[in-house]
Structures are given as C-alpha cells and as structure tokens.
Design a protein around this motif. Structure first.
Motif, mmCIF file in Angstrom:
data_model
loop_
_atom_site.group_PDB
_atom_site.id
_atom_site.type_symbol
_atom_site.label_atom_id
_atom_site.label_comp_id
_atom_site.label_asym_id
_atom_site.label_seq_id
_atom_site.Cartn_x
_atom_site.Cartn_y
_atom_site.Cartn_z
ATOM 1 N N ALA A 183 0.830 -1.201 0.000
ATOM 2 C CA ALA A 183 0.000 0.000 0.000
ATOM 3 C C ALA A 183 0.867 1.254 0.000
ATOM 4 C CB ALA A 183 -0.935 -0.008 1.204
ATOM 5 N N GLN A 184 1.976 1.221 0.725
ATOM 6 C CA GLN A 184 2.895 2.359 0.711
ATOM 7 C C GLN A 184 3.386 2.635 -0.707
ATOM 8 O OE1 GLN A 184 5.829 1.026 3.526
ATOM 9 N NE2 GLN A 184 4.790 1.946 5.277
ATOM 10 N N MET A 185 3.748 1.582 -1.417
ATOM 11 C CA MET A 185 4.247 1.747 -2.784
ATOM 12 C C MET A 185 3.202 2.412 -3.676
ATOM 13 S SD MET A 185 6.083 -1.974 -3.228
ATOM 14 C CE MET A 185 7.322 -2.550 -2.053
ATOM 15 N N VAL A 186 1.963 1.962 -3.566
ATOM 16 C CA VAL A 186 0.906 2.521 -4.411
ATOM 17 C C VAL A 186 0.615 3.965 -4.029
ATOM 18 C CG1 VAL A 186 -1.540 2.341 -5.013
ATOM 19 C CG2 VAL A 186 -0.101 0.289 -4.967
ATOM 20 N N ARG A 187 0.595 4.267 -2.732
ATOM 21 C CA ARG A 187 0.351 5.659 -2.324
ATOM 22 C C ARG A 187 1.457 6.581 -2.826
ATOM 23 N NH1 ARG A 187 -0.979 3.339 2.823
ATOM 24 N NH2 ARG A 187 0.981 4.165 3.631
ATOM 25 N N VAL A 231 -4.596 -6.119 0.771
ATOM 26 C CA VAL A 231 -4.451 -4.743 0.295
ATOM 27 C C VAL A 231 -3.108 -4.606 -0.424
ATOM 28 C CG1 VAL A 231 -5.895 -3.746 2.103
ATOM 29 C CG2 VAL A 231 -3.444 -4.010 2.522
ATOM 30 N N PRO A 232 -3.034 -3.599 -1.325
ATOM 31 C CA PRO A 232 -4.046 -2.598 -1.658
ATOM 32 C C PRO A 232 -4.918 -3.050 -2.823
ATOM 33 C CG PRO A 232 -2.008 -2.038 -2.754
ATOM 34 C CD PRO A 232 -1.731 -3.299 -1.964
ATOM 35 N N THR A 233 -6.031 -2.346 -2.988
ATOM 36 C CA THR A 233 -6.846 -2.444 -4.196
ATOM 37 C C THR A 233 -7.121 -1.029 -4.677
ATOM 38 O OG1 THR A 233 -7.953 -4.455 -3.406
ATOM 39 C CG2 THR A 233 -8.996 -3.255 -5.219
ATOM 40 N N TRP A 242 2.480 -3.832 -7.926
ATOM 41 C CA TRP A 242 3.304 -3.538 -9.099
ATOM 42 C C TRP A 242 2.448 -3.355 -10.355
ATOM 43 C CZ3 TRP A 242 3.220 -8.054 -6.363
ATOM 44 C CH2 TRP A 242 2.801 -9.212 -7.017
ATOM 45 N N GLU A 243 1.332 -4.075 -10.424
ATOM 46 C CA GLU A 243 0.426 -3.899 -11.556
ATOM 47 C C GLU A 243 -0.330 -2.573 -11.448
ATOM 48 O OE1 GLU A 243 0.434 -5.616 -14.151
ATOM 49 O OE2 GLU A 243 1.538 -7.402 -13.516
ATOM 50 N N ILE A 244 -0.669 -2.187 -10.227
ATOM 51 C CA ILE A 244 -1.348 -0.906 -10.027
ATOM 52 C C ILE A 244 -0.451 0.245 -10.472
ATOM 53 C CG2 ILE A 244 -2.259 0.695 -8.297
ATOM 54 C CD1 ILE A 244 -3.155 -1.772 -6.676
ATOM 55 N N ILE A 245 0.837 0.177 -10.117
ATOM 56 C CA ILE A 245 1.752 1.261 -10.477
ATOM 57 C C ILE A 245 1.923 1.333 -11.994
ATOM 58 C CG2 ILE A 245 4.103 2.139 -10.222
ATOM 59 C CD1 ILE A 245 4.110 0.860 -7.405
ATOM 60 N N LYS A 246 2.044 0.190 -12.641
ATOM 61 C CA LYS A 246 2.090 0.182 -14.110
ATOM 62 C C LYS A 246 0.828 0.821 -14.690
ATOM 63 C CE LYS A 246 4.740 -4.064 -15.036
ATOM 64 N NZ LYS A 246 4.647 -5.402 -15.670
ATOM 65 N N PHE A 249 13.689 8.732 -11.870
ATOM 66 C CA PHE A 249 12.908 8.135 -10.787
ATOM 67 C C PHE A 249 11.825 7.247 -11.392
ATOM 68 C CE2 PHE A 249 9.562 8.049 -7.562
ATOM 69 C CZ PHE A 249 10.286 7.820 -6.402
ATOM 70 N N THR A 250 11.818 5.953 -11.019
ATOM 71 C CA THR A 250 10.883 4.994 -11.603
ATOM 72 C C THR A 250 10.246 4.131 -10.518
ATOM 73 O OG1 THR A 250 12.551 3.257 -11.912
ATOM 74 C CG2 THR A 250 12.292 4.858 -13.709
ATOM 75 N N GLN A 251 9.479 3.150 -10.975
ATOM 76 C CA GLN A 251 8.774 2.263 -10.048
ATOM 77 C C GLN A 251 9.724 1.576 -9.078
ATOM 78 O OE1 GLN A 251 5.843 -0.320 -11.654
ATOM 79 N NE2 GLN A 251 5.833 -1.713 -9.924
ATOM 80 N N ILE A 252 10.888 1.165 -9.529
ATOM 81 C CA ILE A 252 11.787 0.439 -8.634
ATOM 82 C C ILE A 252 12.252 1.325 -7.483
ATOM 83 C CG2 ILE A 252 13.902 0.897 -9.962
ATOM 84 C CD1 ILE A 252 12.903 -2.349 -8.083
ATOM 85 N N ASP A 253 12.394 2.629 -7.728
ATOM 86 C CA ASP A 253 12.759 3.544 -6.640
ATOM 87 C C ASP A 253 11.623 3.664 -5.628
ATOM 88 O OD1 ASP A 253 15.374 4.423 -7.755
ATOM 89 O OD2 ASP A 253 14.102 5.200 -9.359
ATOM 90 N N ILE A 254 10.387 3.626 -6.111
ATOM 91 C CA ILE A 254 9.237 3.621 -5.206
ATOM 92 C C ILE A 254 9.279 2.392 -4.308
ATOM 93 C CG2 ILE A 254 6.725 3.308 -5.127
ATOM 94 C CD1 ILE A 254 6.525 5.104 -7.580
ATOM 95 N N MET A 255 9.567 1.247 -4.899
ATOM 96 C CA MET A 255 9.596 0.008 -4.125
ATOM 97 C C MET A 255 10.716 0.041 -3.088
ATOM 98 S SD MET A 255 8.780 -2.597 -7.294
ATOM 99 C CE MET A 255 8.035 -3.973 -6.408
ATOM 100 N N MET A 256 11.865 0.590 -3.471
ATOM 101 C CA MET A 256 12.977 0.684 -2.522
ATOM 102 C C MET A 256 12.668 1.667 -1.400
ATOM 103 S SD MET A 256 14.955 -1.609 -3.431
ATOM 104 C CE MET A 256 15.224 -2.620 -4.888
#
Length: 299
Positions: free
Chosen positions: A21-25, A65-67, A79-83, A208-215
């Motif tokens: 959920a943190q990643m998606v937010r 979660v998350p949805t 990861w699919e939500i972020i894409k 800055f990309t998705q992988i930075d969000i995940m980290m």
C-alpha cells in the motif's frame, strides 16, 4: 471482473503500514492523482479488523491490500497498479516505467526481485526477505489478540496459506534458517543496489521509476525494524546517499510517514524500544562480506 460502486474516479483500499500500500500511495503522489481513501485495518494487526468484511471481500475476494478502484474497475497487486497508473496518467509526474525497451526489461527484473510475490520462496528475494525481518512486529500484534480469537477468525481468510502463517506466528517464531536466509538476501540486494547506483544515479535507472518507489518502502521498513543503520554503512556510500534522496521526496512524507498507524507503532516500541535489532550486527557483517566478495553457501 466485478464493478465496484464508486464516488471518485480513483479510490484506494489500503492499510497505512502495508509495504504494498505504501508503494501505491507513493505512486499516486508522484503522479499527482487525488483519490478517495478507504483505510482498512488488517486481521493480523488488530482484533477490530476490516479486511475480511463482506463489503471489502466484494472489492477484493482475497481480502488483501491494496486495491485500486478506477471508475468502478478494481486493479490488484501493487506492481500492476503502479504500471496501470503510468498508463492512465502518462503526462503528469515522472514516467514510472522506462520507455526504452532495454531498460524496461532490466526494470522488470528488478521489480520481480522487489515485489511481494506469492510465487517466490520465503527470503529468496528482497520482496520476500523484508517481510521475514518484519515478523516480530506482526507477532506482537497477534499476541495482543486473544489466542482463540486468532485461531477462530483466520478460518475465514480466503488465502489459506496466509491464515496458516498467522496462526503459526501467534504461537511460534520463524525458523532460524529462514531468518538467516533473509539477512543474507537483504545484504546481497543492498550490494547490488550499491553497484547499480555507482554507475550513475541519483536513482537506480537515472530517472525516478517504479523500482525507486519500491525501494523507498523497503528501506522505510528496514528503519521500522531497527535495521536502518545498515543503510548508512560505510560499505554502502551510494545507498546512503540514495536513501537520503528518497526521504527528501515529498511523496515519502505524504504517502508513508503521514500514514503511520497506532497498532503497528506500538508493536515497534514493544519489540525494540530504543535499541537496535539483534539482527543488525549480522546484517552489517553480511554486507561487509558481500562487498569483499566473501561467499557463503546458500541457506
């Protein structure tokens, strides 16, 4: 695919301290997307949980979660939500998926390593190792709930393996072999991140990309479990600068720090107080050994 009643174009069902959920937010904040928040409490966290209610199971039949709900259509898996967000909001905020095909393939590999995937063995990837070192927090939350209540309520969980895990954690600890493997995996992952950042930076793939969000979420969790000192290790100077940069992004505060939740925070205080994790020394040693090229048999 169910059609979910909605009031706002984007609606997010989430829990404040959930890694996914943190990643998606963070992604929503980076893409400057406003959303209606449905904050849930999870069964492993508190007796007064809301993730297995009929109302939420109608949104996500797995009760996790998350949805993200976009105009009534649910999107699952962080990861699919972020894409998805990058597709529907391509011109505002950073592009979270590289447009270069070669870089995109490498990003996919990193995302698979960092994602909390059900098809990955425990502690074999960064995404499955971070939850292992988070177990003391979950156990503290579970042990504040009556034993028979925990045993009874997880009978309803749609994901049977999660139900079995939380029942197990109510009475026993993770086997040491898995804990040791998690420490080793995190050390190897941090070394890999250090090497990638040394090639350029300030982010893992330049922009800055998705992988930075995940980290960002994973590093924050290392701070939560009192292992954050490893991110400031003299063996990882690029990681240290990277973490400072991640914390400086406005999305870190609005999407992570501002969503701290009382049950989780109380458990952190209960488990560690002001002390470091007893695992910290082993993790720092593993990092130093990996940087020196010392190899050990896989656990």
């Amino acid at each position: 695919m169910p059609h979910i009643p909605y009031e706002q174009e984007f609606e997010l069902y989430h829990y404040g301290e959930s890694l996914c959920a943190q990643m998606v937010r963070v992604a929503l904040a980076e893409k400057e997307i406003s959303y209606k928040s449905h904050h849930l409490l999870l069964n492993e966290i508190t007796r007064n949980a809301t993730n297995l209610t009929p109302e939420y199971l109608a949104v996500n039949p797995n009760g996790i979660v998350p949805t993200l709900v976009h105009e009534g259509v649910p999107v699952y898996d962080s990861w699919e939500i972020i894409k998805y967000l990058d597709v529907v909001q391509p011109t505002i905020g950073p592009r979270l998926w590289p447009t270069d095909e070669a870089v995109r393939g490498e990003t996919e590999d990193w995302v698979r390593e960092a994602a909390l995937r059900d098809d990955a063995a425990p502690a074999r990837t960064l995404g499955t190792a971070i939850p292992v070192v988070s177990v003391p927090i979950i156990q503290a939350c579970l042990k504040r709930q009556p034993f028979f209540h925990v045993m009874w309520k997880f009978r309803k969980h749609p994901k049977r393996e999660r139900a079995a895990l939380f029942r197990f954690l109510r009475v026993r600890s993770i086997p040491k072999t898995i804990s040791d493997r998690a420490v080793r995996t995190i050390a190897v992952s941090l070394s890999r991140i250090e090497d990638a950042l040394a090639k350029g930076g300030p982010w893992l793939f330049g922009d800055f990309t998705q992988i930075d969000i995940m980290m960002m979420a994973h590093f924050h969790r290392l701070e939560d479990v009192h292992l954050g000192e490893v991110l400031r290790s003299e063996d990882l100077p690029f990681v240290a600068a990277y973490w400072t940069g991640l914390q400086a992004r406005p999305s870190y505060k609005t999407a992570i720090l501002d969503w701290h939740e009382e049950n989780w925070r109380c458990s952190i205080e209960q488990v560690w107080g002001e002390t470091s994790s007893p695992v910290l020394a082993a993790l720092c040693t593993e990092v130093a050994d990996v940087r020196k090229g010392v190899l050990r048999p896989a656990a």
